[in-house]
Design a protein around this motif. Structure first.
Motif, PDB file in Angstrom:
ATOM      1  N   SER A 124     -16.890  23.206 -33.306  1.00  0.00           N
ATOM      2  CA  SER A 124     -17.925  24.067 -32.720  1.00  0.00           C
ATOM      3  C   SER A 124     -18.650  23.224 -31.668  1.00  0.00           C
ATOM      4  O   SER A 124     -18.410  22.019 -31.540  1.00  0.00           O
ATOM      5  N   PRO A 125     -19.557  23.839 -30.910  1.00  0.00           N
ATOM      6  CA  PRO A 125     -20.307  23.041 -29.927  1.00  0.00           C
ATOM      7  C   PRO A 125     -21.080  21.878 -30.554  1.00  0.00           C
ATOM      8  O   PRO A 125     -21.381  20.889 -29.876  1.00  0.00           O
ATOM      9  N   ASP A 126     -21.375  21.988 -31.858  1.00  0.00           N
ATOM     10  CA  ASP A 126     -22.181  20.960 -32.516  1.00  0.00           C
ATOM     11  C   ASP A 126     -21.389  20.076 -33.472  1.00  0.00           C
ATOM     12  O   ASP A 126     -21.961  19.146 -34.049  1.00  0.00           O
ATOM     13  N   GLU A 127     -20.119  20.352 -33.659  1.00  0.00           N
ATOM     14  CA  GLU A 127     -19.347  19.587 -34.650  1.00  0.00           C
ATOM     15  C   GLU A 127     -17.947  19.295 -34.124  1.00  0.00           C
ATOM     16  O   GLU A 127     -17.241  20.198 -33.670  1.00  0.00           O
ATOM     17  N   SER A 128     -17.572  18.035 -34.184  1.00  0.00           N
ATOM     18  CA  SER A 128     -16.220  17.634 -33.822  1.00  0.00           C
ATOM     19  C   SER A 128     -15.725  16.601 -34.816  1.00  0.00           C
ATOM     20  O   SER A 128     -16.526  15.898 -35.459  1.00  0.00           O
ATOM     21  N   LEU A 129     -14.408  16.525 -34.946  1.00  0.00           N
ATOM     22  CA  LEU A 129     -13.781  15.539 -35.813  1.00  0.00           C
ATOM     23  C   LEU A 129     -12.768  14.761 -34.998  1.00  0.00           C
ATOM     24  O   LEU A 129     -11.966  15.352 -34.272  1.00  0.00           O
ATOM     25  N   ARG A 130     -12.806  13.436 -35.100  1.00  0.00           N
ATOM     26  CA  ARG A 130     -11.861  12.579 -34.405  1.00  0.00           C
ATOM     27  C   ARG A 130     -11.275  11.599 -35.424  1.00  0.00           C
ATOM     28  O   ARG A 130     -11.726  10.466 -35.559  1.00  0.00           O
ATOM     29  N   GLU A 131     -10.277  12.069 -36.152  1.00  0.00           N
ATOM     30  CA  GLU A 131      -9.684  11.227 -37.192  1.00  0.00           C
ATOM     31  C   GLU A 131      -9.069   9.967 -36.591  1.00  0.00           C
ATOM     32  O   GLU A 131      -9.128   8.885 -37.185  1.00  0.00           O
ATOM     33  N   SER A 132      -8.523  10.089 -35.383  1.00  0.00           N
ATOM     34  CA  SER A 132      -7.832   8.959 -34.769  1.00  0.00           C
ATOM     35  C   SER A 132      -8.781   7.846 -34.325  1.00  0.00           C
ATOM     36  O   SER A 132      -8.333   6.737 -34.034  1.00  0.00           O
TER      37      SER A 132
END
Length: 277
Positions: A124-132
């Motif tokens: 979402s505009p307020d949540e991101s995930l960057r596992e790498s």
């Protein structure tokens, strides 16, 4: 084969998660299961990576892995430990791995699999995930023998990449493990569809143990741990409740389905067309 599926709401304390896991393993064995499947990140679910770095360990020191091995040996049961965040080097800045384990009833590690496909996404505009940004991706597909079946290992986001499951079934897998910590939006939209598709394509059983609920780190996961048979029929859906459930797998169903729809046997190699100029 009687299996047990654990649905968890793992928190930020590996010691507490390890105690819960040991209890679930004991309960699975008492219920007559030959193997228990647990979710992705069984030992730690914490999106605060600075805090997580204080408790992520290597295999020799990981309290959850040690608890799983000890309880597997005590209860004489196979454990498919969905995944753990694992340190593989003490060098500064070295990335962790998201590693799945198969543990034998002797408490020995029979197989390891490092998650190949890493989840990098803007939710979402307020949540991101960057596992790498914190994890290194694996390179190798893994199958392992358990009594009565050949198990193919995968983790969560891998489910979106059908080529991995083609490789696993080409290597003999008739049981696919897909432990997960799916977000609620993607779980609602795609979870069941993807699991049933992987089972149908492979003509194999799919077991998907999942995280569920509101976690200590503030995230929410979808739940709905599932078992799907080779025809695509959902045998178990645990909804959102944490705990343990059981399911019977009859592996004669694999050969029955693969005889009716021989998609695995009929797979062909092909070449892509030449690039247009």
């Amino acid at each position: 084969m009687k299996i047990a599926v654990a649905q968890m709401c793992s928190g930020i304390d590996p010691h507490e998660n390890g105690r819960q896991l040991a209890s679930l393993i004991a309960e699975a064995a008492a219920g007559g299961a030959a193997i228990i499947f647990t979710p992705e990140m069984t030992g730690l679910l914490d999106r605060d990576r600075s805090r997580a770095a204080n408790v992520i360990r290597n295999e020799a020191d990981d309290v959850v892995l040690l608890a799983a091995r000890s309880q597997a040996k005590k209860a004489r049961i196979w454990v498919q430990l969905g995944s753990l965040a694992m340190k593989v080097s003490d060098r500064p800045g070295e990335k962790w791995v998201n590693r799945s384990y198969l543990i034998s009833p002797d408490g020995e590690i029979s197989a390891r699999y490092d998650k190949i496909h890493l989840f990098d996404v803007d939710i979402s505009p307020d949540e991101s995930l960057r596992e790498s940004s914190a994890y290194a991706g694996g390179k190798n597909a893994v199958v392992a023998a358990i009594p009565g079946a050949t198990l193919g290992l995968s983790i969560c986001y891998d489910v979106r990449f059908s080529g991995l499951y083609e490789a696993l079934t080409n290597a003999g897998a008739d049981l696919l493990s897909i432990p997960a910590a799916f977000t609620v939006p993607t779980g609602t939209a795609h979870w069941e569809i993807l699991l049933r598709a992987r089972a149908i394509e492979a003509g194999a059983f799919v077991v998907a143990a999942a995280q569920s609920g509101r976690h200590e780190d503030g995230r929410s996961t979808y739940g709905h741990s599932m078992v799907v048979d080779p025809w695509g029929e959902v045998l178990l859906d645990m909804s959102e409740t944490t705990g343990l459930d059981f399911c019977e797998l009859d592996f004669r169903k694999v050969q029955e389905v693969r005889s009716r729809v021989p998609a695995v046997a009929n797979r062909k190699k092909f070449e892509l067309p030449a690039k247009l100029t």
